[in-house]
Motif scaffolding. Structure first.
Motif, PDB file in Angstrom:
ATOM      1  N   PRO A   1       0.926  -1.129  -0.188  1.00  0.00           N
ATOM      2  CA  PRO A   1       0.075  -0.074   0.021  1.00  0.00           C
ATOM      3  C   PRO A   1       0.890   1.302  -0.003  1.00  0.00           C
ATOM      4  O   PRO A   1       0.325   2.346  -0.800  1.00  0.00           O
ATOM      5  CB  PRO A   1      -0.816  -0.052   1.249  1.00  0.00           C
ATOM      6  CG  PRO A   1      -0.946  -1.716   1.704  1.00  0.00           C
ATOM      7  CD  PRO A   1       0.418  -2.105   1.145  1.00  0.00           C
ATOM      8  N   ALA A   2       1.961   1.268   0.814  1.00  0.00           N
ATOM      9  CA  ALA A   2       2.716   2.388   0.630  1.00  0.00           C
ATOM     10  C   ALA A   2       3.388   2.582  -0.554  1.00  0.00           C
ATOM     11  O   ALA A   2       3.410   3.934  -1.061  1.00  0.00           O
ATOM     12  CB  ALA A   2       3.983   2.218   1.708  1.00  0.00           C
ATOM     13  N   VAL A   3       3.748   1.684  -1.302  1.00  0.00           N
ATOM     14  CA  VAL A   3       4.211   1.999  -2.463  1.00  0.00           C
ATOM     15  C   VAL A   3       3.312   2.430  -3.691  1.00  0.00           C
ATOM     16  O   VAL A   3       3.507   3.507  -4.325  1.00  0.00           O
ATOM     17  CB  VAL A   3       5.028   0.599  -3.313  1.00  0.00           C
ATOM     18  CG1 VAL A   3       5.355   0.681  -4.549  1.00  0.00           C
ATOM     19  CG2 VAL A   3       6.354   0.342  -2.483  1.00  0.00           C
ATOM     20  N   GLU A   4       2.095   2.078  -3.703  1.00  0.00           N
ATOM     21  CA  GLU A   4       0.917   2.495  -4.261  1.00  0.00           C
ATOM     22  C   GLU A   4       0.715   4.132  -3.977  1.00  0.00           C
ATOM     23  O   GLU A   4       0.616   4.809  -4.871  1.00  0.00           O
ATOM     24  CB  GLU A   4      -0.257   1.795  -4.091  1.00  0.00           C
ATOM     25  CG  GLU A   4      -0.226   0.173  -4.777  1.00  0.00           C
ATOM     26  CD  GLU A   4       0.423   0.054  -6.105  1.00  0.00           C
ATOM     27  OE1 GLU A   4      -0.176   0.639  -6.817  1.00  0.00           O
ATOM     28  OE2 GLU A   4       1.317  -1.004  -6.307  1.00  0.00           O
ATOM     29  N   ARG A   5       0.827   4.245  -2.854  1.00  0.00           N
ATOM     30  CA  ARG A   5       0.561   5.753  -2.179  1.00  0.00           C
ATOM     31  C   ARG A   5       1.571   6.428  -2.908  1.00  0.00           C
ATOM     32  O   ARG A   5       1.421   7.680  -3.343  1.00  0.00           O
ATOM     33  CB  ARG A   5       0.407   5.801  -0.828  1.00  0.00           C
ATOM     34  CG  ARG A   5      -0.769   5.306  -0.192  1.00  0.00           C
ATOM     35  CD  ARG A   5      -1.076   5.855   1.294  1.00  0.00           C
ATOM     36  NE  ARG A   5       0.115   5.014   2.061  1.00  0.00           N
ATOM     37  CZ  ARG A   5      -0.092   4.102   2.790  1.00  0.00           C
ATOM     38  NH1 ARG A   5      -0.937   3.236   2.682  1.00  0.00           N
ATOM     39  NH2 ARG A   5       1.085   3.515   3.615  1.00  0.00           N
ATOM     40  N   GLU A   6       2.818   5.899  -2.824  1.00  0.00           N
ATOM     41  CA  GLU A   6       3.792   6.728  -3.219  1.00  0.00           C
ATOM     42  C   GLU A   6       3.932   6.937  -4.917  1.00  0.00           C
ATOM     43  O   GLU A   6       4.198   8.109  -5.397  1.00  0.00           O
ATOM     44  CB  GLU A   6       5.426   6.029  -3.157  1.00  0.00           C
ATOM     45  CG  GLU A   6       6.660   6.942  -3.307  1.00  0.00           C
ATOM     46  CD  GLU A   6       6.804   7.840  -2.309  1.00  0.00           C
ATOM     47  OE1 GLU A   6       8.095   8.412  -2.272  1.00  0.00           O
ATOM     48  OE2 GLU A   6       5.932   8.412  -1.537  1.00  0.00           O
ATOM     49  N   ILE A   7       3.269   6.172  -5.609  1.00  0.00           N
ATOM     50  CA  ILE A   7       3.242   6.204  -7.090  1.00  0.00           C
ATOM     51  C   ILE A   7       2.281   7.457  -7.330  1.00  0.00           C
ATOM     52  O   ILE A   7       2.407   8.151  -7.943  1.00  0.00           O
ATOM     53  CB  ILE A   7       2.800   5.056  -7.805  1.00  0.00           C
ATOM     54  CG1 ILE A   7       4.005   3.907  -7.576  1.00  0.00           C
ATOM     55  CG2 ILE A   7       2.350   5.271  -9.054  1.00  0.00           C
ATOM     56  CD1 ILE A   7       3.481   2.461  -8.033  1.00  0.00           C
ATOM     57  N   ALA A   8       0.954   7.306  -6.294  1.00  0.00           N
ATOM     58  CA  ALA A   8       0.010   8.394  -6.727  1.00  0.00           C
ATOM     59  C   ALA A   8       0.663   9.913  -6.152  1.00  0.00           C
ATOM     60  O   ALA A   8       0.082  10.578  -6.558  1.00  0.00           O
ATOM     61  CB  ALA A   8      -1.374   8.007  -5.582  1.00  0.00           C
ATOM     62  N   ARG A   9       1.332   9.759  -5.263  1.00  0.00           N
ATOM     63  CA  ARG A   9       2.024  11.230  -4.887  1.00  0.00           C
ATOM     64  C   ARG A   9       2.996  11.748  -5.780  1.00  0.00           C
ATOM     65  O   ARG A   9       2.922  12.943  -5.942  1.00  0.00           O
ATOM     66  CB  ARG A   9       2.834  10.820  -3.446  1.00  0.00           C
ATOM     67  CG  ARG A   9       3.509  12.210  -2.910  1.00  0.00           C
ATOM     68  CD  ARG A   9       4.236  11.825  -1.540  1.00  0.00           C
ATOM     69  NE  ARG A   9       5.413  11.389  -1.917  1.00  0.00           N
ATOM     70  CZ  ARG A   9       6.647  11.912  -2.159  1.00  0.00           C
ATOM     71  NH1 ARG A   9       6.567  13.229  -2.247  1.00  0.00           N
ATOM     72  NH2 ARG A   9       7.708  11.241  -2.300  1.00  0.00           N
ATOM     73  N   VAL A  10       3.756  10.804  -6.367  1.00  0.00           N
ATOM     74  CA  VAL A  10       5.011  11.277  -7.246  1.00  0.00           C
ATOM     75  C   VAL A  10       4.478  11.689  -8.635  1.00  0.00           C
ATOM     76  O   VAL A  10       4.856  12.732  -9.239  1.00  0.00           O
ATOM     77  CB  VAL A  10       6.169  10.527  -7.098  1.00  0.00           C
ATOM     78  CG1 VAL A  10       7.123  10.849  -8.255  1.00  0.00           C
ATOM     79  CG2 VAL A  10       6.727  10.549  -5.727  1.00  0.00           C
ATOM     80  N   SER A  11       3.503  10.950  -9.086  1.00  0.00           N
ATOM     81  CA  SER A  11       3.292  10.901 -10.469  1.00  0.00           C
ATOM     82  C   SER A  11       2.747  12.168 -10.905  1.00  0.00           C
ATOM     83  O   SER A  11       3.000  12.831 -11.953  1.00  0.00           O
ATOM     84  CB  SER A  11       2.124   9.869 -10.633  1.00  0.00           C
ATOM     85  OG  SER A  11       2.540   8.478 -10.751  1.00  0.00           O
ATOM     86  N   PRO A  12       1.716  12.828 -10.189  1.00  0.00           N
ATOM     87  CA  PRO A  12       1.314  14.034 -10.758  1.00  0.00           C
ATOM     88  C   PRO A  12       2.355  15.237 -10.822  1.00  0.00           C
ATOM     89  O   PRO A  12       2.336  16.440 -11.317  1.00  0.00           O
ATOM     90  CB  PRO A  12       0.378  14.562  -9.590  1.00  0.00           C
ATOM     91  CG  PRO A  12      -0.334  13.168  -9.115  1.00  0.00           C
ATOM     92  CD  PRO A  12       0.957  12.296  -8.976  1.00  0.00           C
ATOM     93  N   ARG A  13       3.631  15.010 -10.159  1.00  0.00           N
ATOM     94  CA  ARG A  13       4.583  15.975 -10.221  1.00  0.00           C
ATOM     95  C   ARG A  13       5.613  15.956 -11.625  1.00  0.00           C
ATOM     96  O   ARG A  13       6.550  16.709 -11.442  1.00  0.00           O
ATOM     97  CB  ARG A  13       5.482  15.799  -9.213  1.00  0.00           C
ATOM     98  CG  ARG A  13       4.613  15.890  -7.634  1.00  0.00           C
ATOM     99  CD  ARG A  13       5.471  15.775  -6.446  1.00  0.00           C
ATOM    100  NE  ARG A  13       4.926  15.872  -5.233  1.00  0.00           N
ATOM    101  CZ  ARG A  13       5.382  16.113  -3.959  1.00  0.00           C
ATOM    102  NH1 ARG A  13       6.806  16.305  -3.634  1.00  0.00           N
ATOM    103  NH2 ARG A  13       4.723  16.014  -2.961  1.00  0.00           N
ATOM    104  N   ILE A  14       5.154  14.913 -12.261  1.00  0.00           N
ATOM    105  CA  ILE A  14       5.903  14.616 -13.454  1.00  0.00           C
ATOM    106  C   ILE A  14       5.205  15.198 -14.659  1.00  0.00           C
ATOM    107  O   ILE A  14       4.264  14.532 -15.039  1.00  0.00           O
ATOM    108  CB  ILE A  14       6.416  13.238 -13.636  1.00  0.00           C
ATOM    109  CG1 ILE A  14       7.041  12.660 -12.477  1.00  0.00           C
ATOM    110  CG2 ILE A  14       7.171  12.862 -14.698  1.00  0.00           C
ATOM    111  CD1 ILE A  14       6.962  11.210 -12.336  1.00  0.00           C
ATOM    112  N   ALA A  15       5.843  16.252 -15.323  1.00  0.00           N
ATOM    113  CA  ALA A  15       4.837  16.888 -16.326  1.00  0.00           C
ATOM    114  C   ALA A  15       5.088  16.137 -17.747  1.00  0.00           C
ATOM    115  O   ALA A  15       4.154  16.144 -18.366  1.00  0.00           O
ATOM    116  CB  ALA A  15       5.516  18.399 -16.515  1.00  0.00           C
ATOM    117  N   ASP A  16       6.314  15.517 -17.888  1.00  0.00           N
ATOM    118  CA  ASP A  16       6.466  14.873 -19.091  1.00  0.00           C
ATOM    119  C   ASP A  16       5.552  13.552 -19.159  1.00  0.00           C
ATOM    120  O   ASP A  16       5.666  12.587 -18.197  1.00  0.00           O
ATOM    121  CB  ASP A  16       7.776  14.354 -19.396  1.00  0.00           C
ATOM    122  CG  ASP A  16       8.214  13.862 -20.625  1.00  0.00           C
ATOM    123  OD1 ASP A  16       7.958  12.843 -20.795  1.00  0.00           O
ATOM    124  OD2 ASP A  16       8.807  14.509 -21.395  1.00  0.00           O
TER     125      ASP A  16
END
Length: 473
Positions: A41-56
């Motif tokens: 669950p923590a890795v899934e939350r991390e993907i959700a946290r970081v992904s919106p910060r990647i513009a490309d």
């Protein structure tokens, strides 16, 4: 699956309808949830946290594919004597490498405190590695079944002391270093002493004994390795004992982290890494186990290796530059090159072996990323470091990731990110290597270490240099 979702935020700004319409669709390459080998669950939350910060958009989907790839595809959980057991394969080779398995999971260390499932995985892997080291501390790779003979076709006829449970028996200093790094990272992240039981301590002592044997102060020691091959990097010289070297306090390594044979026995980046992780081992032994004797032995060995490195580990290039050598023999013979696999000269600052501001390391890294390194390649697809393992003009993405992780300037990091994005052959994953002039040609489509390392880079940038991800490349 389209990368851009309604309402997603990039760099703090909502994507416009026009940008959503124009962005290409890069597919989600993850297994379906029910087919994933391990879910955190923590890795899934991390993907959700970081992904919106990647513009490309492509880079964003590559992160979503790669960061969880080790968990999605390579983890085999079970129990041994009622305790967790984690067998982590490399990807397309179904065996556990001590180096790779450690490196594959370390990008999740910052999440382990908040995820019980992830802590179980780490405890299980630390235990599996300890039991594997006790089977044979000279082996680099192990079978899932500790009673099974190797099934690796290239290792079936090796002339060495193969034991049940061993997949390959190439002696590499870093193979024993990485479990020390993993144990220290887990201890620092959690304060959980559970994994550091008597079996772990026995494996740590076996590792120290092996390092001391391979200091070769009193003869060559018990290890030898010969393999029939048309590649000289697959076997060791002089009846399997390797090239001669004068005792210096450093540790002989038969093979490099690439699994290629050393030219000179003292592999300098591996010895620098050994110094660092032996001090980390001492911390775990002293704090988690209250084992003062083990801690003292680890610190003493680190001091001996460090003294050898200070006396014999450097060299001067043709222009007079004082740099770390790649390999030496203690007789004054030195080799300058760099290989993409870590520990490498380029990776020393990232691995914590040197200060990133250290002048000698900065000269060394600059030389490694230049024509002074015979395995630095420049082509239409980009620049990077490879190594003899695959051949000339094949760049390993790992070298680009490590360069960016090591604190390169913003322009260099962006260049590395662009090359990583554009050399995946539109697979959505990081490969072992790609042709410097044609990235559609690549090796190992399923190489979890490289995928995890790429994910670690993106997380590091999102947290510490967010501006580098906030605009399309």
């Amino acid at each position: 699956m389209r990368l851009t979702r309604r309402g997603a935020l990039l760099g703090g700004l909502a994507l416009t309808a026009a940008s959503r319409a124009s962005a290409p669709a890069w597919p989600d390459r993850r297994p379906t949830r029910g087919a994933r080998a391990f879910i955190s669950p923590a890795v899934e939350r991390e993907i959700a946290r970081v992904s919106p910060r990647i513009a490309d958009t492509k880079l964003r989907q590559m992160f979503a594919n790669c960061f969880p790839n080790t968990l999605d595809t390579t983890v085999r959980m079970s129990t041994v004597a009622g305790a967790p057991d984690a067998f982590v394969i490399t990807g397309d080779i179904p065996c556990l490498w001590l180096r790779d398995s450690s490196a594959q999971v370390m990008p999740y260390l910052h999440l382990v405190r908040g995820d019980a499932a992830l802590r179980t995985l780490f405890r299980g892997l630390i235990a599996r590695q300890a039991r594997s080291i006790l089977i044979d501390p000279y082996a680099n790779a192990f079978m899932h079944d500790p009673s099974a003979p190797t099934n690796l076709s290239w290792a079936l006829h090796d002339r060495t002391d193969m034991k049940p449970g061993v997949a390959e028996r190439k002696w590499e200093v870093d193979s024993l270093c990485y479990p020390m790094r993993l144990a220290h990272g887990y201890w620092r992240a959690t304060g959980d002493a559970t994994p550091f039981d008597a079996t772990w301590a026995a494996a740590a002592r076996a590792s120290l004994r092996t390092f001391r044997e391979q200091q070769r102060r009193n003869g060559p020691g018990p290890y030898r390795f010969l393999r029939a091959s048309d590649r000289n990097t697959e076997t060791m010289a002089l009846d399997g004992y390797g090239a001669p070297a004068r005792p210096t306090g450093m540790i002989h390594s038969g093979f490099r982290p690439s699994d290629d044979a050393c030219v000179y026995p003292f592999l300098v980046p591996a010895n620098l890494f050994a110094v660092t992780v032996l001090r980390e081992l001492a911390e775990v032994a002293g704090q988690a186990r209250r084992d003062a004797a083990l801690a003292s032995e680890a610190r003493a060995l680190a001091a001996e290796i460090s003294a050898g490195l200070a006396s014999h580990g450097t060299m001067r290039l043709a222009d007079g530059s004082d740099v770390w050598a790649y390999e030496v023999d203690g007789y004054g013979n030195t080799l300058f090159m760099d290989d993409a696999n870590a520990p490498s000269l380029s990776a020393l600052a990232w691995l914590g072996c040197v200060d990133p501001a250290d002048a000698r390391w900065r000269r060394t890294a600059a030389a490694a990323w230049s024509s002074r390194n015979p395995y630095f390649f420049r082509g239409r697809a980009g620049d990077g470091i490879g190594g003899p393992h695959v051949g000339l003009d094949w760049i390993w993405p790992m070298s680009l990731i490590v360069r960016a992780l090591a604190g390169a300037d913003d322009a260099t990091v962006r260049s590395c990110l662009r090359t990583l994005r554009d050399t995946d052959a539109n697979t959505g994953f990081i490969h072992e290597s790609f042709d410097a002039n044609d990235p559609a040609r690549f090796t190992r489509p399923w190489f979890a270490w490289a995928n995890s390392l790429f994910g670690a880079l993106i997380v590091q940038l999102a947290d510490h240099r967010p501006a580098l991800l906030a605009e399309p490349l």
